[in-house]
Write a protein that holds these residues in place. Structure first.
Motif: not given
Length: 211
Positions: A9-31
């Motif tokens: 899915e390369t459409n930025p509008d669709v990508q950000w629509e998914i983010v806004r509809a499901h805003p609980l993101g899993l933040l992954v980093s190096q500890g």
């Protein structure tokens, strides 16, 4: 992310629509002792270039202590549902079918900045709250100003801000695009017949992806 062309899915509008509809993101980093992951509600600010993700977390959450200046990954999981081969028309034709899982997902990569400023934190908490309180059906939205000011100030002392400057966004929409039309129709009918909210949402995605 494994990304077959049929599901990209390369459409930025669709990508950000998914983010806004499901805003609980899993933040992954190096500890300090390896990879760290925590679920955090984000706000996406896409009007500027580059886009940014903003959030806050508890100071008791040690992940923030190694975040500043680090390149991180945030995974947003959208609608998903199990797909049984029983729904495929091709099962009756040749039986060469297997179960799968349909889903929508967006992965955002960017550079993190830790922010410990009360004014920034108060504004971010207020915006995030107002956005999600607007979805509450009872019509009595809670506002940060409803709480006593001294209480709010004490709460702000316990959190830390986070802003991620977005470097790349990948979207994946796996919605039976690789199946023949009759199979997709069977998936839509099967999911719709189950009736659960996530299944109905996936039925719509499968139907829309087939157009």
């Amino acid at each position: 992310m494994y990304l077959p062309p049929a599901f990209a899915e390369t459409n930025p509008d669709v990508q950000w629509e998914i983010v806004r509809a499901h805003p609980l993101g899993l933040l992954v980093s190096q500890g300090q002792e390896g990879l760290v992951a925590n679920a955090i509600p984000f706000e996406a600010v896409t009007a500027g270039d580059p886009a940014v993700l903003r959030a806050h977390m508890a100071k008791g959450n040690g992940q923030w202590q190694t975040l500043d200046g680090q390149d991180v990954l945030v995974v947003f999981q959208g609608t998903n549902a199990y797909i049984t081969p029983q729904w495929y028309a091709s099962k009756k034709e040749h039986g060469k079918v297997v179960p799968t899982w349909n889903y929508a997902m967006v992965q955002v990569r960017g550079r993190a900045r830790v922010i410990d400023e009360k004014a920034w934190l108060h504004a971010q908490v207020s915006r995030l709250t107002d956005h999600h309180e607007a979805t509450v059906a009872n019509g009595h939205a809670w506002k940060a100003s409803d709480a006593p000011e001294d209480f709010m100030q004490s709460q702000l002392k316990g959190i830390i801000g986070l802003e991620i400057t977005v470097q790349s966004v990948e979207g994946k929409l796996k919605a039976s695009q690789n199946r023949q039309a009759a199979d997709r129709e069977g998936v839509v009918e099967g999911l719709s017949g189950q009736g659960a909210e996530h299944q109905l949402a996936m039925a719509k995605l499968v139907n829309d992806a087939g157009k």
